[in-house]
Design a protein around this motif. Structure first.
Motif, PDB file in Angstrom:
ATOM      1  N   GLU A  65      42.440  41.232  32.739  1.00 38.57           N
ATOM      2  CA  GLU A  65      42.413  41.143  34.196  1.00 38.57           C
ATOM      3  C   GLU A  65      41.359  40.177  34.721  1.00 38.57           C
ATOM      4  O   GLU A  65      41.457  39.709  35.850  1.00 38.57           O
ATOM      5  CB  GLU A  65      42.203  42.534  34.785  1.00 38.57           C
ATOM      6  N   LEU A  68      43.270  36.718  33.864  1.00 38.46           N
ATOM      7  CA  LEU A  68      44.705  36.678  34.163  1.00 38.46           C
ATOM      8  C   LEU A  68      45.490  36.069  33.010  1.00 38.46           C
ATOM      9  O   LEU A  68      46.355  35.202  33.194  1.00 38.46           O
ATOM     10  CB  LEU A  68      44.974  35.915  35.464  1.00 38.46           C
ATOM     11  N   THR A 253      43.850  44.570  44.326  1.00 42.02           N
ATOM     12  CA  THR A 253      44.820  44.678  43.241  1.00 42.02           C
ATOM     13  C   THR A 253      45.894  43.602  43.397  1.00 42.02           C
ATOM     14  O   THR A 253      45.832  42.764  44.302  1.00 42.02           O
ATOM     15  CB  THR A 253      45.500  46.058  43.245  1.00 42.02           C
ATOM     16  N   GLY A 407      49.644  38.702  35.524  1.00 43.37           N
ATOM     17  CA  GLY A 407      48.963  37.434  35.716  1.00 43.37           C
ATOM     18  C   GLY A 407      49.879  36.265  35.980  1.00 43.37           C
ATOM     19  O   GLY A 407      49.474  35.109  35.886  1.00 43.37           O
ATOM     20  N   THR A 489      41.043  49.384  37.581  1.00 39.79           N
ATOM     21  CA  THR A 489      41.690  48.129  37.189  1.00 39.79           C
ATOM     22  C   THR A 489      42.569  47.575  38.301  1.00 39.79           C
ATOM     23  O   THR A 489      43.088  48.317  39.136  1.00 39.79           O
ATOM     24  CB  THR A 489      42.551  48.334  35.933  1.00 39.79           C
ATOM     25  N   ARG A 490      42.753  46.265  38.290  1.00 39.53           N
ATOM     26  CA  ARG A 490      43.594  45.610  39.290  1.00 39.53           C
ATOM     27  C   ARG A 490      45.073  45.818  38.989  1.00 39.53           C
ATOM     28  O   ARG A 490      45.900  45.876  39.894  1.00 39.53           O
ATOM     29  CB  ARG A 490      43.277  44.114  39.349  1.00 39.53           C
ATOM     30  N   SER A 491      45.429  45.914  37.713  1.00 39.10           N
ATOM     31  CA  SER A 491      46.837  46.095  37.343  1.00 39.10           C
ATOM     32  C   SER A 491      47.289  47.528  37.548  1.00 39.10           C
ATOM     33  O   SER A 491      48.495  47.796  37.629  1.00 39.10           O
ATOM     34  CB  SER A 491      47.044  45.730  35.872  1.00 39.10           C
TER      35      SER A 491
END
Length: 503
Positions: A65, A68, A253, A407, A489-491
């Motif tokens: 993350e 990406l 996110t 990503g 987390t962003r994902s």
């Protein structure tokens, strides 16, 4: 908040969110409260991705993350210079929770089952054939597909031992935790897998519980009933932050809240009607009043900071602009109703409670539409993906979608706008847009891919195939005096890991 109200909310949580006494007695334990429930733990079809989020399953690759990029996980390396013939090398030190070794044959069987169980996975992977040789896989896609490896980040491609008999209730994966018990729609208990390849967790176990009531989730943390809460009630954040020992994290996110347009409905087949609906959305007001600033107004599906996000020219917005678009579509205001050929414009708007802000966005939209004579009926549903895929008796839907969890723009564009896309709830089937996406799928160079992604996003924007409201932040609150090494987390894929610990 009064003690009686607090006690009532805690009682509402009941067994669905409280760790069992036996789990607490195991030793080092974390209780996690999530906003979506599930009745199935089959990782190949579960749209809530609980098996990977709870640390039970893993995929061949994962998203880095920070950069990406796609990073190794169960696969340690891969090659595929022509974009169609791929060689994947598996780690040789991985075992399933039943003690069986991870092999090329077991991974082949798992991927083949995923494609059999899910048409969406089959369409996304585009696999023609898989051959296993020891711990190496030879995979051929049915067309040049440079982003094939990134599709293996998808939690629905999680690797499990498919020889086990009850995958719905007890999938056997390779993650740091194995399932101890599962109560559908309520919670699961997981326990440490001592032979985990990346080092056993310091925790003895985790309770992963579900509650779709954001207020109840917040109160559960304040009462000490749980240790980590995913997406607490936004209105409670200041109160939570002021509580001694509670930490609140707000992280941007790859998600967008959108207004999905059902292109199969006669009224919405007119682009000017769709433009009118888009113009009615006061994005910044929604961010400020509903999310209390924990988000960013959207002009397109991708965060502006991403390299493939287009820059859009400002368009006319507001009630006056919406009326102008409707007049161009042949509508006029008669006795307070927006009508065409004597028929009022009446729309059905779907929403769902698991994301507490979506019903509020629906209510704001309904109110603003009424001001210009458009009647909007709000219909609340439980599982949006299942309902929208199976029913076409709706016009609009508030929906939240991950747009770049791997990503790259390819995932969202394929899933949402390609005729074969698993999330193509709008029913989009536009030859020009499909051709752009197909070209993107065949293109290797990142710079050229970015250009094509922008072109596709511009086409969606110009034709208002969907309307984009905001990019919400993911908010997590937890007991920082107990919980150690939690990462938001962003994902939104990786939650219960082998690094999670308690003080």
């Amino acid at each position: 908040m009064g003690l009686a109200v607090l006690l009532l909310a805690v009682m509402m949580l009941g067994a669905c969110s409280s760790p069992s006494s036996s789990a607490k007695e195991q030793g080092k334990h974390v209780s996690f409260l999530y906003n979506f429930s599930t009745n199935s733990l089959d990782p190949h079809v579960d749209s809530s991705y609980v098996p990977i989020r709870a640390g039970i399953t893993e995929t061949l690759v994962r998203l880095d993350e920070d950069n990406l990029t796609v990073a190794p996980w169960l696969a340690e390396s891969w090659e595929g210079t022509d974009g169609q013939n791929w060689k994947i090398h598996l780690r040789d030190d991985v075992t399933f929770h039943n003690g069986k070794p991870l092999t090329g044959d077991s991974v082949k069987a798992s991927l083949e089952r995923a494609m059999t169980e899910s048409v969406a996975v089959k369409n996304a992977l585009k696999i023609k054939s898989i051959q296993a040789d020891g711990n190496t896989l030879q995979i051929v896609t049915n067309q040049p597909f440079p982003e094939f490896i990134s599709e293996l980040v998808n939690p629905n491609t999680s690797i499990i031992d498919v020889t086990e008999t009850d995958i719905v209730n007890n999938p056997v994966g390779t993650g740091p935790f194995q399932l101890a018990s599962f109560t559908p729609g309520s919670k699961l208990e997981v326990k440490r897998y001592d032979s985990y390849w990346d080092g056993a967790s310091p925790l003895d176990g985790v309770t992963f519980a579900f509650n779709e009531d954001a207020n109840a989730r917040s109160l559960a943390l304040r009462s000490g009933q749980v240790d980590i809460v995913y997406r607490p009630e936004v209105e409670s954040l200041d109160t939570l932050d002021a509580e001694p020992g509670i930490k609140v994290e707000s992280t941007s996110t790859f998600r967008v809240h959108q207004l999905t347009m059902n292109m199969e409905r006669p009224a919405l087949q007119d682009v000017n009607v769709r433009r009118a609906m888009d113009a009615l959305i006061d994005r910044q007001k929604i961010v400020d009043t509903i999310l209390l600033g924990h988000g960013e107004a959207a002009t397109g599906p991708f965060l502006p900071s991403l390299p493939f996000a287009p820059t859009y020219e400002p368009s006319s917005m507001g009630a006056d602009a919406a009326v102008d678009y409707l007049q161009q579509a042949g509508y006029s205001l008669v006795n307070g109703q927006m009508q065409k050929d004597g028929k009022p414009l009446q729309l059905t708007l779907l929403t769902y409670p698991a994301r507490a802000d979506l019903p509020l966005i629906a209510q704001v939209f309904q109110s603003d539409a009424k001001k210009i004579g458009v009647e909007v009926e709000i219909r609340q549903i439980d599982t949006p993906e299942d309902y929208m895929a199976a029913n076409r008796d709706w016009d609009l839907a508030t929906y939240s979608n991950l747009t770049a969890p791997r990503g790259d723009a390819g995932y969202y564009l394929n899933a949402t706008y390609h005729p074969d896309g698993a999330l193509n709830f709008s029913g989009a089937e536009d030859p020009k847009l499909t051709a752009i996406i197909d070209q993107l799928n065949r293109t290797v160079q990142p710079e050229k891919r970015a250009v094509l992604a922008e072109k596709a996003a511009d086409y969606v924007h110009e034709n208002v195939i969907n309307s984009f409201v905001l990019h919400p932040s993911t908010i997590v609150a937890y007991n920082e005096e107990k919980v150690k090494n939690w990462v938001t987390t962003r994902s939104e894929y990786y939650m219960i890991t082998n690094k999670l610990d308690v003080m």
